[in-house]
Design a protein around this motif. Structure first.
Motif, PDB file in Angstrom:
ATOM      1  N   ARG A 133       0.826  -1.200   0.029  1.00  0.00           N
ATOM      2  CA  ARG A 133       0.160   0.053  -0.008  1.00  0.00           C
ATOM      3  C   ARG A 133       0.903   1.313   0.022  1.00  0.00           C
ATOM      4  O   ARG A 133       1.958   1.326   0.618  1.00  0.00           O
ATOM      5  N   PHE A 134       0.370   2.292  -0.588  1.00  0.00           N
ATOM      6  CA  PHE A 134       1.029   3.679  -0.606  1.00  0.00           C
ATOM      7  C   PHE A 134       0.707   4.203   0.734  1.00  0.00           C
ATOM      8  O   PHE A 134      -0.160   4.278   1.366  1.00  0.00           O
ATOM      9  N   ASP A 135       1.805   4.666   1.202  1.00  0.00           N
ATOM     10  CA  ASP A 135       1.828   5.188   2.892  1.00  0.00           C
ATOM     11  C   ASP A 135       1.585   6.863   2.380  1.00  0.00           C
ATOM     12  O   ASP A 135       1.510   7.414   1.248  1.00  0.00           O
ATOM     13  N   GLY A 136       1.600   7.763   3.616  1.00  0.00           N
ATOM     14  CA  GLY A 136       1.342   9.125   3.312  1.00  0.00           C
ATOM     15  C   GLY A 136       2.343   9.871   2.419  1.00  0.00           C
ATOM     16  O   GLY A 136       2.084  11.030   1.994  1.00  0.00           O
ATOM     17  N   GLY A 137       3.779   9.390   2.416  1.00  0.00           N
ATOM     18  CA  GLY A 137       4.529  10.111   1.530  1.00  0.00           C
ATOM     19  C   GLY A 137       4.709   9.454   0.200  1.00  0.00           C
ATOM     20  O   GLY A 137       5.563   9.841  -0.769  1.00  0.00           O
ATOM     21  N   GLY A 138       3.464   8.441  -0.115  1.00  0.00           N
ATOM     22  CA  GLY A 138       3.579   8.016  -1.580  1.00  0.00           C
ATOM     23  C   GLY A 138       4.612   7.010  -1.847  1.00  0.00           C
ATOM     24  O   GLY A 138       4.911   6.581  -3.127  1.00  0.00           O
ATOM     25  N   VAL A 139       4.783   6.116  -0.815  1.00  0.00           N
ATOM     26  CA  VAL A 139       5.888   5.118  -0.767  1.00  0.00           C
ATOM     27  C   VAL A 139       5.231   3.874  -0.757  1.00  0.00           C
ATOM     28  O   VAL A 139       4.379   3.848   0.143  1.00  0.00           O
ATOM     29  N   LEU A 140       5.533   2.763  -1.684  1.00  0.00           N
ATOM     30  CA  LEU A 140       4.767   1.357  -1.480  1.00  0.00           C
ATOM     31  C   LEU A 140       5.460   0.885  -0.193  1.00  0.00           C
ATOM     32  O   LEU A 140       6.636   0.685  -0.279  1.00  0.00           O
ATOM     33  N   ARG A 141       4.491   0.284   0.655  1.00  0.00           N
ATOM     34  CA  ARG A 141       5.025  -0.386   1.767  1.00  0.00           C
ATOM     35  C   ARG A 141       4.140  -1.729   1.645  1.00  0.00           C
ATOM     36  O   ARG A 141       3.149  -1.844   1.436  1.00  0.00           O
TER      37      ARG A 141
END
Length: 484
Positions: A44-52
């Motif tokens: 999922r994308f986190d709040g910073g737009g990074v896939l985690r």
């Protein structure tokens, strides 16, 4: 048939899921069952737009740490296409990523975007140990799983948002009410029950007109007309009626409620009790009026002192001395009211009734040595309670000012007799004016009269009688409230 059964089972599990972990587990099981893929992950994308990584099956920590954040798409992509890599050995991957993938034993993989209505939520990834040719049927099944997963994630977030909003509404101190376009109440929170007195079962289904006083019934049609036009009403101050018939001042905000197609189907109302604010505003206005009244009275009193002093002054210097003495006495009278309640050597100082009267009337002592006193104070004396000094001083000052403006202190021969006594647990002050001009009672209540009435009502009452000799005031005070 097996795939249809698996898809039905997957959909049923998503419907019953109560959290994201259950949603992810159902999706990973469906991937294993329908696509024959034992290793898979959901990111999922986190709040910073990074896939985690959000969930995974049979992936090493080294691999997860090395590939986290890599994505063929940006969070804002509106139509991301799935990526299928049939043979990792033939793929054009960065050297480090290719080596990491080979060490993990991955021969083929696929990235499937997961979409929600606001855009891309993330992806799920399929991993195969050997090169794998993705058939059209597999690609279609992967898209179906991604679509169902996106719906479930969005529903979960929608449910969470709805629960948070419901909790906020229910715990709000403000009354939050919804109604349809006919004015029938459809929801009612605890704040509304507290403010208006109606329980939920009493309020829902009733007309909102129940809350509106008869003289304001014209407000509701106007509000509904503005809501139908899509208008929002902010901080409209009005009056509403409680269950017990009492009235309450409120600030009202009204917003349209729309359905999924954007059609207005009702209105949401937020009502806030502003009784205390209104009371504070009225108190502030009263204090401002009082300050204006006091300033005018002080000027009138100063003028009266000058005029009365002229007759006994033989020279300008003597006039200045007499006026200064009287103004100084007036200042000391005010100082006495402020000094009450101060602490001296561990003891709390209070003013006695006679001392307070003497201080307030000190400007009306004439002569360099105070040989002509234009008032007398007789009768019972007692210490005043700290809380009573200011209001009693206010009353006496008002009596003296009016006497200086219109009564016995306005003439050189006038005087005032004050008698203090007790009667049935009350302290009685009789203020009797003599030798002044003839005074006619006034039917209109000025601010000074209103101030006297309000101050006297704190601890008793007062009455006025106009006699041929002059005005007589009787002030009644509850000793339990004014005595120290």
């Amino acid at each position: 048939m097996r795939q249809q059964s698996s898809l039905f089972h997957f959909t049923d599990r998503l419907y019953r899921a109560r959290n994201l972990d259950q949603i992810y587990s159902a999706a990973l099981d469906a991937i294993d069952d329908m696509l024959g893929c034992t290793r898979a992950s959901i990111l999922r994308f986190d709040g910073g737009g990074v896939l985690r990584f959000a969930a995974w099956r049979w992936l090493s920590e080294e691999y997860r740490a090395g590939v986290e954040g890599h994505s063929p798409w940006e969070p804002g992509d509106e139509e991301p296409a799935p990526v299928y890599i049939d043979d990792i050995a033939q793929a054009d991957l960065p050297p480090g990523l290719a080596a990491l993938t080979r060490r993990e034993g991955i021969g083929a993989l696929a990235f499937i975007p997961v979409m929600v209505s606001q855009g891309m939520a993330g992806k799920f990834t399929l991993y195969y140990e050997a090169p794998h040719l993705f058939a059209d049927e597999e690609r279609e099944l992967a898209l179906i799983i991604a679509r169902q997963l996106g719906f479930a994630i969005e529903r979960h977030h929608g449910d969470q948002t709805a629960r948070r909003l419901a909790a906020l509404v229910e715990s709000s101190d403000d009354a939050i009410i919804s109604k349809n376009l006919e004015g029938i109440i459809t929801s009612w929170n605890a704040g509304a029950e507290h403010l208006f007195g109606y329980g939920v079962s009493e309020a829902i289904g009733r007309s909102v007109m129940t809350l509106i006083p008869p003289d304001r019934h014209n407000e509701e049609p106007a509000i509904l007309a503005r809501i139908r036009a899509g208008e929002r009403i902010d901080h409209y101050e009005t009056i509403r009626q409680r269950k017990d018939g009492s009235l309450v001042d409120i600030s009202l905000s009204v917003s349209p409620i729309k359905d999924a197609d954007g059609i207005i189907i009702g209105a949401s109302k937020i009502a806030r009790d502003i009784t205390e604010r209104r009371r504070a505003q009225e108190q502030q206005q009263l204090l401002l009026h009082e300050m204006d009244h006091r300033v005018k009275n002080l000027f009138a009193l100063a003028t009266s002192i000058v005029n009365l002093s002229v007759a006994s002054a033989e020279t300008p210097a003597m006039l200045a001395s007499i006026v200064a003495d009287r103004l100084g006495a007036l200042s000391r009278a005010h100082a006495l009211t402020l000094a009450s309640g101060t602490v001296d050597n561990g003891f709390r100082k209070t003013a006695t009734l006679h001392a307070l009267i003497e201080a307030i009337l000190a400007p009306y002592v004439e002569g360099a040595q105070g040989e002509r006193k234009r008032f007398t104070v007789e009768g019972v004396d007692f210490e005043l309670a700290e809380s009573a000094v200011t209001p009693v001083a206010l009353l006496l000052h008002e009596f003296a000012t009016n006497a200086a403006k219109y009564g016995s202190f306005s003439t050189s021969a006038g005087r005032v007799e004050i008698e203090c006594g007790r009667r049935d647990g009350d302290a009685i002050i009789v203020w009797r004016e003599l030798g002044g001009p003839k005074v006619q009672p006034s039917g209109a209540e000025g601010f000074g009269s209103r101030l006297v009435r309000l101050a006297a009502s704190q601890f008793g009452g007062f009455s006025r009688q106009w006699h041929s000799e002059g005005l007589v005031i009787e002030l009644t005070m509850d000793l339990s409230r004014v005595g120290a």
